[in-house]
Motif scaffolding. Structure first.
Motif, short mmCIF file in Angstrom:
data_model
loop_
_atom_site.label_atom_id
_atom_site.label_comp_id
_atom_site.label_asym_id
_atom_site.label_seq_id
_atom_site.Cartn_x
_atom_site.Cartn_y
_atom_site.Cartn_z
N CYS A 84 2.40 -0.69 -10.87
CA CYS A 84 2.02 -1.60 -11.95
C CYS A 84 0.75 -2.41 -11.68
CB CYS A 84 3.17 -2.57 -12.25
SG CYS A 84 4.71 -1.75 -12.71
N TYR A 85 0.25 -2.38 -10.46
CA TYR A 85 -0.90 -3.22 -10.13
C TYR A 85 -2.16 -2.38 -9.98
CZ TYR A 85 2.11 -7.29 -9.33
OH TYR A 85 2.98 -8.33 -9.49
N ASP A 86 -3.31 -3.04 -10.02
CA ASP A 86 -4.57 -2.30 -9.90
C ASP A 86 -4.90 -1.99 -8.44
OD1 ASP A 86 -5.48 -4.66 -8.84
OD2 ASP A 86 -6.67 -5.23 -10.59
N SER A 87 -5.94 -1.21 -8.23
CA SER A 87 -6.25 -0.74 -6.88
C SER A 87 -6.61 -1.89 -5.94
CB SER A 87 -7.37 0.29 -6.92
OG SER A 87 -8.45 -0.23 -7.66
N LYS A 88 -7.15 -2.96 -6.50
CA LYS A 88 -7.49 -4.11 -5.67
C LYS A 88 -6.23 -4.72 -5.05
CE LYS A 88 -10.02 -8.27 -6.21
NZ LYS A 88 -9.84 -9.30 -7.22
N ALA A 89 -5.23 -4.88 -5.89
CA ALA A 89 -3.97 -5.44 -5.40
C ALA A 89 -3.31 -4.49 -4.41
CB ALA A 89 -3.02 -5.71 -6.58
N GLN A 90 -3.45 -3.20 -4.65
CA GLN A 90 -2.86 -2.22 -3.74
C GLN A 90 -3.52 -2.30 -2.37
OE1 GLN A 90 -3.25 1.43 -5.94
NE2 GLN A 90 -1.56 0.91 -7.34
#
Ligand SMILES: Cc1cc2nc3c(=O)[nH]c(=O)nc-3n(C[C@H](O)[C@H](O)[C@H](O)COP(=O)(O)OP(=O)(O)OC[C@H]3O[C@@H](n4cnc5c(N)ncnc54)[C@H](O)[C@@H]3O)c2cc1C
Ligand code: SF4
Lengths: 570, 173
Positions: free
Chosen positions: B78-84
């Motif tokens: 559910c999160y974007d690549s930055k959060a990943q």
């Protein structure tokens, strides 16, 4: 071979065809089959059978991998559906996916759709307020749109007819701007809502706070039990489909009822392409369908055709139904087909807190909320904008816990829940004015995956809407403040038109065939055996939730159509 | 509990679970899909981090309830690549700090040592580590509070209340 073709044509011939199986199509099908007509319902989406096809209905919160949030892949692929509050992990399978069903937004318009047997009736919020005489008289009095060809008295018995069957909870409030109906036991207003009702009653003579009227069975009558439906259990996860049939949906109510008559044929995966007009017979003889699985075009025939594909799709079907007699769309002698589209404006909301009743809270869940009937410009023009707005109103008492700390202190904080103040909130439901410049049309170049022209939607807000938003915010903030609510804030969600999911018009009713498409019986002026009884037929929008009116108009039109058919007038 | 089991078997009897789209499939500790963002070691570290955030007391902690897997799944899906990226680097960073300060991997550090590391991040000045901890803490609280254990045994979730009363006295505490 010739014989084979004749037989096959016979096998594809019915007394009536209904296009679409949602709220209005379900009602058309029920009424037609009950009156003995062999009826074919054509539905573009898949079949969804009551209970069996509600995959999430009994899932516990912890059984959702993302706790109701949707994976990014899905929200990215469905930016329009994602803006609907109800598009979530437990219900997304009942929404049409943006990328599979493209359309052209000449202006931003969130077209929220449910493409399956039952249409959007599985997803709706179930608010069912009758329109009043002021709503039907609006255009004639205020000189916008064209005059309605019917008034409240024409439709009142049909409201009663559908209310009794669908099961509507509500209070007899005795308010002339919001007529009472055939109600089952009302839901409770909670203490703060009741308090607000009293305060408003004291301070404003024409303003009321009531419990909403909603399509829930609070005390089942024999007619509901006969449908196999039971009392609403207050689960408040209705958008998953209700195994009790506690709320009205086509799937739990009208469609199985029609099926029981033995006169219904339901054909899912059938995308209606157009209605066939026979120049010699001077009437419609059937419909062309693209089978969604095989992509093959086929034809079905009937004496009468009900168009119930939901407002904008009904416009699309008629626009796409061209013939030498009707080069611009079926029945479109006036040139108004696709025009005068209007919607509801849900943009603004007001919130606040109340510091009273701190020793009280609520218990259980309520699939309904408070409602403020329209009070602006009802009896006379009071403002610099036309028409008015209704509003939702609700109060609730939330608990919170301290989320500070880490480790054991956090853990014990989390389990120590405290009651906050009551929070109160309201959202507007504004009437927008149908205008010629708010229209839908077929795109000249772009086709959908079935080779049908994409619908081009050009619908926006205007100055009237902006003024109305401002007035709603001022009036409700004032009512909140006068009631002693604190921390009153307003919010413009800037949602796009369409996001309220109450789009209407394009095939409007009217007295004059030169300026309208349908007569007082929802019958095309220029093609008498075709009836349009969903939101497309609406001359103006009022402020009340529209679906109950689509149900009543559908039942009323079927009654007329069958009488006319028996009298050999169609 | 009884009612829950009954409901579940009702759902199965109706063939309901079978028709679920892949992304809406049910989650429980045992059936978590394997697609992961973190390596096996990092995943163990994450489980240790969520357990340090909400530890076992007389009731299970977040680690034992599988909330680490929930956090990872949320960030992955559910999160974007930055959060990943922030999740992956944050977990490694916590492990490195543990090795530096205590000479052992975060998973092997003592309960107080673990808490110390997280508290230092919380009070410290490293914005990206703070953001990492904030995200993990929020998801841990969410996953823990909505876990089957907590919702059935502690907060007593009711699927079918069957009622609404608009005004009842607040229960004293
Ligand atoms: C989240 C949400 C909340 C809502 N809340 C409320 C509320 O509180 N009160 C209220 O009154 N209304 C509410 N609505 C709106 C309500 O759902 C609609 O007004 C209502 O469903 C319209 O009925 P309909 O028959 O016109 O269309 P639908 O119920 O949408 O049914 C149309 C059917 O036609 C089918 N169809 C379309 N095109 C074709 C084609 N070419 N060929 C064959 N089939 C076709 C569709 O697949 C669909 O099944 C809400 C809607 C949503 C989504
Ligand atoms: S609130 Fe009523 S209608 Fe909605 S899911 Fe629950 S029982 Fe069914």
């Amino acid at each position: 071979m010739a014989n084979f073709n004749i037989d096959s044509k016979k096998a594809r011939t019915y007394d009536a065809i209904v296009i679409g199986s949602g709220i209005s199509g379900g009602w058309s099908a029920k009424e037609l089959t009950e009156k003995g007509l062999k009826t074919l319902v054509l539905e573009r989406g898949r079949d969804v059978q009551h209970i069996k096809d509600y995959p999430t209905t009994n899932m516990m919160p912890w059984e959702f991998a993302h706790r109701e949030r949707l994976p990014k892949e899905i929200t990215d692929a469905n930016p329009i559906a994602s803006r609907c509050y109800n598009f979530k992990e437990s219900s997304a399978h009942f929404f049409a996916k943006d990328n599979e069903h493209p359309y052209v937004q000449e202006k931003p318009f969130d077209w929220i759709r449910g493409y399956q047997v039952g249409g959007k009736s599985l997803l709706w919020a179930r608010q069912t307020q009758r329109w009043s005489k002021y709503d039907f008289e609006g255009p004639a009095r205020d000189k916008f749109a064209v005059e309605w060809p019917i008034g409240y008295d024409d439709i009142a018995p049909w409201y009663s007819h559908v209310e009794k069957f669908a099961g509507i909870t509500g209070n007899k409030d005795g308010i002339d701007t919001l007529p009472d109906g055939e109600f089952l036991a009302p839901h409770d207003l909670n203490c703060v809502e009741k308090y607000f009702k009293e305060q408003v009653g004291k301070q404003y003579k024409d303003r009321h706070i009531i419990i909403g009227r909603a399509a829930h069975i609070t005390d089942p009558q024999q007619i509901h039990l006969d449908q196999g439906r039971a009392k609403c259990q207050h689960r408040v996860i209705c958008e998953r489909g209700c195994p009790f049939g506690g709320y009205f949906s086509s799937n739990s109510s009208t469609i199985p009822w029609a099926m029981k008559t033995g006169n219904l044929t339901m054909r899912p995966h059938s995308v209606v392409h157009s209605i066939i007009y026979d120049d010699k017979k001077q009437k419609a003889t059937g419909v062309r369908v693209i089978d969604a699985n095989t992509k093959q075009m086929m034809e079905f025939y009937a004496d009468i055709i009900f168009v119930n594909a939901a407002a904008l799709n009904s416009n699309l079907v008629l626009l796409n139904s061209t013939s030498s007699r009707f080069p611009n769309g079926l029945g479109n002698d006036s040139g108004v087909l696709g025009k005068y589209v209007a919607f509801h404006n849900y943009r603004a909301s007001v919130s606040g807190e109340y510091e009273g009743f701190l020793d009280s809270t609520t218990d259980g869940k309520r699939p309904n909320s408070g409602y403020i009937p329209r009070f602006r410009n009802v009896y006379k023009q009071e403002t610099d904008f036309l028409r008015g707005y209704a509003a939702g109103f609700g109060a609730n008492r939330n608990t919170y816990s301290d989320r500070n700390g880490l480790g054991e202190s956090l853990k014990s904080n989390l389990h120590e829940t405290k009651y906050g103040n009551w929070s109160v909130g309201s959202h507007m439901m504004g009437e927008t004015i149908p205008k010629e410049s708010n229209y839908v049309a077929l795109d000249k170049d772009l086709k959908d995956p079935f080779g049908i022209a994409q619908l081009k939607i050009s619908v926006g807000y205007d100055d009237n809407d902006e003024k109305m938003i401002k007035d709603y915010v001022e009036q409700v903030s004032e009512m909140f403040t006068n009631a002693g609510f604190k921390n009153v804030k307003s919010h413009d969600g800037n949602r796009n038109p369409g996001n309220d999911i109450h789009e209407m018009g394009g095939v409007r009713m009217g007295k004059d065939p030169k300026t309208s498409m349908l007569n007082q019986w929802n019958q095309l002026h220029a093609c008498k055996n075709v009836f349009v009884t969903d939101g497309a037929c609406m001359t103006s929008t009022s402020t009340q939730n529209p679906s109950l009116t689509y149900m009543a108009l559908s039942a009323r039109a079927v009654d007329y159509a069958v009488k006319q058919m028996k009298a050999k007038n169609l | 509990m009884e009612r829950r089991v009954a409901l579940k078997s009702m759902a199965v009897a109706m063939g309901a679970m079978a028709g679920l789209p892949a992304w809406a499939s049910g989650w429980s500790k045992g059936t978590l899909p394997k697609g992961r963002l973190l390596s096996a070691d990092q995943s163990k570290n994450l489980a240790a981090i969520v357990e340090a955030i909400i530890p076992k007391t007389d009731t299970p902690g977040a680690g034992e309830l599988g909330v680490g897997d929930f956090v990872q799944k949320m960030v992955k899906d559910c999160y974007d690549s930055k959060a990943q990226a922030s999740l992956a680097s944050g977990v490694s960073n916590v492990d490195e700090q543990s090795i530096q300060r205590f000479g052992k991997s975060f998973v092997d550090a003592g309960k107080d040592q673990k808490l110390q590391i997280l508290q230092d991040i919380d009070k410290g000045s490293d914005a990206s580590q703070k953001a990492f901890l904030g995200m993990v803490k929020n998801l841990t609280i969410q996953g823990y509070m909505t876990s089957e254990y907590v919702m059935t045994n502690i907060t007593h979730y009711e699927m079918i209340p069957g009622r609404y009363h608009g005004c009842v006295p607040v229960k004293k505490g």
